[in-house]
Design an enzyme around this catalytic site. Structure first.
Site, PDB file in Angstrom:
ATOM      1  N   LYS A  76       0.800  -1.039   0.131  1.00 64.20           N
ATOM      2  CA  LYS A  76      -0.082   0.019   0.054  1.00 64.20           C
ATOM      3  C   LYS A  76       0.931   1.118  -0.067  1.00 64.20           C
ATOM      4  CE  LYS A  76      -4.025   1.806   2.509  1.00 64.20           C
ATOM      5  NZ  LYS A  76      -4.846   1.562   3.933  1.00 64.20           N
ATOM      6  N   SER A 171      -9.748   1.507   3.255  1.00 61.98           N
ATOM      7  CA  SER A 171      -8.956   2.284   2.335  1.00 61.98           C
ATOM      8  C   SER A 171      -7.847   1.809   1.742  1.00 61.98           C
ATOM      9  CB  SER A 171      -8.165   3.738   3.104  1.00 61.98           C
ATOM     10  OG  SER A 171      -7.172   3.003   3.989  1.00 61.98           O
ATOM     11  N   SER A 195      -9.715  -0.904   7.518  1.00 65.85           N
ATOM     12  CA  SER A 195      -9.284  -0.648   6.148  1.00 65.85           C
ATOM     13  C   SER A 195      -8.609  -1.877   5.492  1.00 65.85           C
ATOM     14  CB  SER A 195      -8.160   0.706   5.971  1.00 65.85           C
ATOM     15  OG  SER A 195      -8.769   1.985   6.353  1.00 65.85           O
TER      16      SER A 195
END
EC number: 6.3.5.7
Length: 524
Positions: A76, A171, A195
């Site tokens: 990420k 996210s 997330s």
């Protein structure tokens, strides 16, 4: 080749059945084939191939570094990566190239993992849909599945490719989509209020949130220091256990970590849940919970009970205050953490030069999106002298009550909790963006953020397909540092539901490939 589990791919590399270079090339090709998903911000074509070639040399010498040597992974884009742009999907950090690796990234590299690239996310990880990135939203790979399109067409919900796709959740949507679309074997996400688990559930993959303090946060650009943890996304539970074994362990650079050494474990092949006591929190029958999710939740409890587990209803009475408490604490820590981005020391700087104050204001207005600015303003309000005890201190007290609810349940003899992960399947993008970020977060994170408040480990696994042909996930929550038990139970359920795997398949006269199931699955 890409349909192998991480453990199977590792064995194939050691046995010489496939080379790390071939595996890397196939993953890079898959990234290009699925570019419409928009899972990646940065792709390291040349760098990844160099790492793969080095792994091949080690394998030929019989000197593999571990189970991840030569395995393609993604990270990420809020984890620092030396020499590789790290943006947090924000204009504020666009062009920033860190001089060091986050500890969890370094541990992956030390084990020979091949870093394919950095994945897309909501700006600074503030979101639950992966729709608020300066690089554009992430599309759920299941939007391209044949079954989803057939179901959508039957219900009249499909009009054209651009209008009907569904969100990944967030996210860490880019990481979940990257794993789901067969572009990598594992990916790192971050989990502050769900997330990692939220997008894992929507994308049909496994999402593990470890106990707070088990994995290092050093190099993870912070959102909420007291809740952030690195998350793990894989296609099966066993793969998550493998990656956890590589990443866990004390790091002197992170003062919030436990100092006890972590002992990597292998999940047992002979899975037995007959001696477990499984709790079903009654407060998780929340408004908006879909009938399909309730049916799946009930079916999973029945499967456990039929296997000999004891199923009991439990109460977590302060759960109803959890999402409000979370938003107060999240905003206050965001206001503190984002103060470093002032245009002088870190990140974007505007062209305004008539005063320092004007430069600060213009820089932050240009560098942050509305969601980030909104949380900063909210957090600043909560931290004002006249508001501090009414918001921040009260939220901290409620957080303690939420954590104590879990302690009481586990002390009562319950071994593990079974809950939904999300209210239902993934929402269409055009419907998702009709609501503001805070409202959507309250809906999407309702079952996940309380585990972050209490610092407990939790895992979601895909368990069935909805009537629309989209994944539905279930979540297990365990005592702190009981990842072995958590993943053992999750693997047992995984074997019972036998969730379908997707494959990309080119179709004539279509701009993009579609996804095909290896078999169909529906609610029991």
């Amino acid at each position: 080749m890409l349909g192998l589990t991480l453990r199977e791919a590792s064995a194939a590399l050691r046995e010489g059945k496939v080379s790390a270079t071939e595996l890397c090339q196939r993953c890079l090709a898959s990234i290009k084939e699925t570019s419409s998903v928009n899972a990646y911000i940065t792709v390291r074509d040349a760098g990844a191939l160099q790492q793969a070639e080095a792994a091949d040399k080690r394998h030929r010498r019989g000197q593999a570094l571990g189970p991840l040597d030569g395995i393609p992974v993604a990270v990420k884009d809020n984890f620092s990566t030396a020499g590789v742009e790290t943006t947090c999907a924000s204009k504020m950090l666009k062009g920033y190239i860190p001089p060091y690796n986050a500890t969890v990234v370094q541990k992956l590299l030390d084990q020979g993992a091949v870093l394919l690239g950095k994945t897309n996310l909501d700006e600074f990880a503030m979101g639950c849909g992966s729709t608020d990135s300066i690089f554009g939203p992430v599309r759920n790979p299941w939007s391209y599945s044949q079954q989803y399109r057939e179901k959508s067409a039957q219900t009249g919900q499909i009009s054209d490719e651009d209008a009907d796709w569904v969100i990944t959740g967030g996210s860490s949507g880019g990481s979940a989509a990257a794993v789901s679309a067969f572009t990598c074997f594992a990916a790192l996400g971050s989990d502050t209020g769900g997330s990692t688990r939220n997008p894992a559930a929507h994308c049909g993959v496994v999402g593990l949130k470890p106990t707070y303090g088990l994995l290092s946060r050093h190099g993870l650009i912070p959102l909420v220091n007291s809740m952030d943890v690195p998350g793990i996304l894989t296609r099966c539970v066993d793969d998550a256990a493998v990656v956890l074994g590589v990443l866990a362990g004390h790091d002197p650079k992170d003062s919030t970590m436990v100092q006890e050494p972590f002992q990597p474990f292998t999940l047992p092949s002979n899975l037995d849940v007959s001696k477990l006591c499984v709790g079903i929190p009654k407060e998780y029958h929340a408004p908006g919970l879909s009938r399909e999710t309730v049916a799946l939740w009930t079916k999973a409890a029945d499967l456990l009970e039929n296997a000999g587990a004891k199923i009991v209803e439990v109460s977590l009475p302060h759960t109803r205050y959890s999402i409000v408490c979370y938003h107060v604490l999240c905003a206050t820590e965001v206001a503190s953490n984002m103060a470093r981005f002032d245009g002088l020391q870190y990140g974007h700087r505007c062209d305004v030069d008539n005063s320092t104050e004007a430069m600060y204001a213009a820089t932050r207005r240009e560098g942050f999106n509305d969601v980030v600015r909104g949380r900063i303003l909210s957090g600043t309000f909560f931290l004002l002298k006249e508001n501090y005890k009414h918001y921040f201190l009260k939220a901290q007290k409620v957080r303690r009550l939420i954590a104590e609810d879990f302690v009481k349940v586990f002390h009562s003899g319950v071994d593990i909790l079974l809950t939904p992960t999300t209210l239902g399947d993934a929402t269409q993008f055009k419907e998702f963006i009709k609501e503001d970020n805070r409202t959507r977060s309250a809906q999407e994170d309702i079952f996940t953020q309380s585990a972050n408040m209490a610092g407990l480990p939790a895992v979601t696994l895909p368990a069935a397909l909805s009537a629309r042909g989209l994944p539905l996930g279930l979540q297990f929550i365990a005592r702190a540092f009981c990842e072995h038990q958590l993943l053992t139970v999750a693997r047992w359920l995984e074997k019972q539901v036998d969730f379908p795997v997707l494959r990309w398949q080119a179709v004539p006269d279509r701009e993009h490939p579609v996804l095909q199931h290896n078999k169909l699955a529906s609610l029991p």
